[in-house]
Design a protein around this motif. Structure first.
Motif, PDB file in Angstrom:
ATOM      1  N   THR A 108     -49.408 -35.631  -3.574  1.00  0.00           N
ATOM      2  CA  THR A 108     -50.491 -35.945  -2.636  1.00  0.00           C
ATOM      3  C   THR A 108     -50.376 -35.059  -1.411  1.00  0.00           C
ATOM      4  OG1 THR A 108     -49.146 -37.660  -1.598  1.00  0.00           O
ATOM      5  CG2 THR A 108     -50.601 -38.335  -3.396  1.00  0.00           C
ATOM      6  N   ARG A 109     -51.531 -34.798  -0.788  1.00  0.00           N
ATOM      7  CA  ARG A 109     -51.597 -34.012   0.450  1.00  0.00           C
ATOM      8  C   ARG A 109     -52.505 -34.711   1.453  1.00  0.00           C
ATOM      9  NH1 ARG A 109     -52.197 -27.738  -1.639  1.00  0.00           N
ATOM     10  NH2 ARG A 109     -50.301 -27.679  -2.887  1.00  0.00           N
ATOM     11  N   ILE A 110     -52.243 -35.967   1.697  1.00  0.00           N
ATOM     12  CA  ILE A 110     -53.076 -36.754   2.605  1.00  0.00           C
ATOM     13  C   ILE A 110     -52.654 -36.453   4.035  1.00  0.00           C
ATOM     14  CG2 ILE A 110     -53.797 -39.065   3.271  1.00  0.00           C
ATOM     15  CD1 ILE A 110     -53.148 -39.963   0.429  1.00  0.00           C
ATOM     16  N   ARG A 115     -46.188 -35.892   2.482  1.00  0.00           N
ATOM     17  CA  ARG A 115     -46.689 -35.318   1.239  1.00  0.00           C
ATOM     18  C   ARG A 115     -45.706 -35.597   0.103  1.00  0.00           C
ATOM     19  NH1 ARG A 115     -49.249 -29.414   2.917  1.00  0.00           N
ATOM     20  NH2 ARG A 115     -50.741 -30.221   4.462  1.00  0.00           N
TER      21      ARG A 115
END
Length: 443
Positions: A108-110, A115
């Motif tokens: 994920t790269r929210i 991350r």
């Protein structure tokens, strides 16, 4: 397996739940499958750009096989292989597309959160089992298909699997680029030294006494250049930008590089910072807090001025007019607290000057010119040669009233009035006096 067949896994089949291959029981077996794909040449990336399958892909697979949990970090792999992070991502994509890796969970790269790294499972493609004749069975009918285990191999595939086993046991290293070795560090043919130069051909170094006294000179001495360095076009732009930021108050917080880009045309034309300020404030003055973006305001004010004032003469006239307008503004603001001139005051001043002139004209002809000048000065008439610059500017500030200019014309005459008030102000007052009609009384 036929070499013309293309091994390529669709994106939707690159997950552990949808893959057609089986989970590798150990890293050694998985590297056999990697070397099979590498040697068979049956995989072609779907991308038309970026790196292709090669030794870097195999080296990356070896790093993945050494991990207890296939959860690699992109930065870690890039540091281990000595490549960029984008290259690592390209080769991971090829391993997934070849069916050798499958997603367990995608990273994920929210924004604002930590991350997460992608977790993979090492997969042996179904094409590998088919090509080598490896038999697999499902231990539990309810278990997923990727949990199949091998139970045997065909006789025709034993020789191939033995070759792949030798390759999997070796560690593949990436080829280093060959760099040419300098002649100074090569060994001699007799292996007795590290210098290729003959000792008989070398020059004798100077003695320490010569070096200490400074009498020894280098065979090719450097020329001393004390001349100042000349600025090129870019240096001149930055010099002008720095001068503007230093001397112009409303540009003191601007960026030097941005001002250098905005003033590139005027800098190339040889403008000074004073001329640039005059051009920017020609139409209206600019205070320090008038603009939130001084560089944008400067760009708007300087648009096309290098073509409007193309020669130094027009720039000098423009600067002179700007300086005069600033002086007029200061006098207008400083005169707000003083009583305004009324027509009665102007008429009284003109009458005093008229009486002084009449007194001079009524004297006998035997009087000298010096007596006449003394009478004229003592009676209150204006001698423009004795006025200070501040008084001259004050008279020109009063010239905004046409009645004052007409009174001065009657007192001093056309020549001296124009010398004192400038031709522009006199002509403007005359035009105003001709265009404004005289109103008749209403009763």
């Amino acid at each position: 397996m036929d070499g013309t067949q293309c091994l390529r896994t669709a994106p939707e089949c690159q997950w552990i739940s949808t893959t057609t291959g089986r989970i590798a029981g150990d890293p050694y077996s998985w590297m056999q499958a990697v070397h099979w794909v590498h040697g068979a040449g049956i995989y072609t990336p779907s991308r038309t750009h970026g790196p292709k399958w090669g030794p870097t892909t195999v080296a990356l697979a070896q790093e993945l096989s050494a991990l207890a949990e296939c959860r690699p970090g992109i930065a870690y792999l890039a540091r281990k292989l000595g490549v960029s992070e984008r290259t690592v991502q390209y080769h991971l994509d090829m391993l997934r597309e070849a069916g050798l890796l499958a997603y367990v969970s995608k990273g994920t790269r929210i924004t604002g959160r930590v991350r997460q790294t992608s977790v993979y499972e090492r997969i042996i493609p179904a094409a590998f089992d088919t090509a080598l004749g490896i038999r697999t069975v499902q231990r539990d009918d309810t278990a997923p298909t990727h949990t199949r285990v091998p139970v045997g191999i065909a006789e025709t595939g034993r020789k191939t699997i033995a070759k792949l086993a030798k390759k999997a046991a070796r560690k593949t290293r990436r080829r280093r680029s060959r760099t040419r070795v300098s002649r100074e560090v090569r060994c001699t043919p007799m292996q007795v030294g590290t210098s290729a130069a003959s000792p008989t051909g070398s020059s004798i170094p100077p003695s320490e006494t010569e070096l200490a006294s400074g009498s020894h000179t280098h065979p090719t001495p450097k020329k001393a250049t004390n001349k100042p360095r000349t600025l090129n076009k870019i240096g001149r732009r930055y010099q002008l930008a720095q001068e503007l930021i230093t001397n112009v108050p409303w540009l003191n917080k601007a960026n030097v590089a941005r001002i250098a880009w905005i003033t590139r045309h005027v800098a190339d034309a040889g403008w000074t910072w004073h001329e640039v300020q005059a051009a920017a404030e020609e139409n209206s003055p600019i205070a320090t807090g008038d603009s939130r973006r001084p560089s944008g305001l400067l760009a708007h004010r300087l648009k096309g001025v290098h073509q409007l004032y193309a020669d130094p003469r027009t720039r000098r006239l423009m600067v002179t007019a700007w300086e005069y307008s600033r002086a007029q503004e200061r006098f207008r603001h400083s005169g707000y607290d003083q009583p305004a001139l009324t027509p009665t005051t102007i008429t009284r001043t003109a009458e005093q000057a008229m009486r002084a002139i009449a007194a001079v004209l009524s004297q006998p002809a035997a009087d000298t010119d010096a007596d006449a000048d003394a009478t004229l000065h003592t009676e209150g008439a204006i001698d423009i040669t004795t006025l200070t610059p501040a008084e001259v500017l004050e008279h020109r500030a009063y010239a905004a009233d046409p009645d004052y200019v007409l009174a001065m014309l009657d007192t001093l005459g056309d020549r001296d009035t124009r010398r004192l008030l400038t031709n522009r102000l006199v002509d403007q007052a005359l035009v105003t006096a001709r265009t404004v009609p005289t109103l008749a009384p209403a009763f």
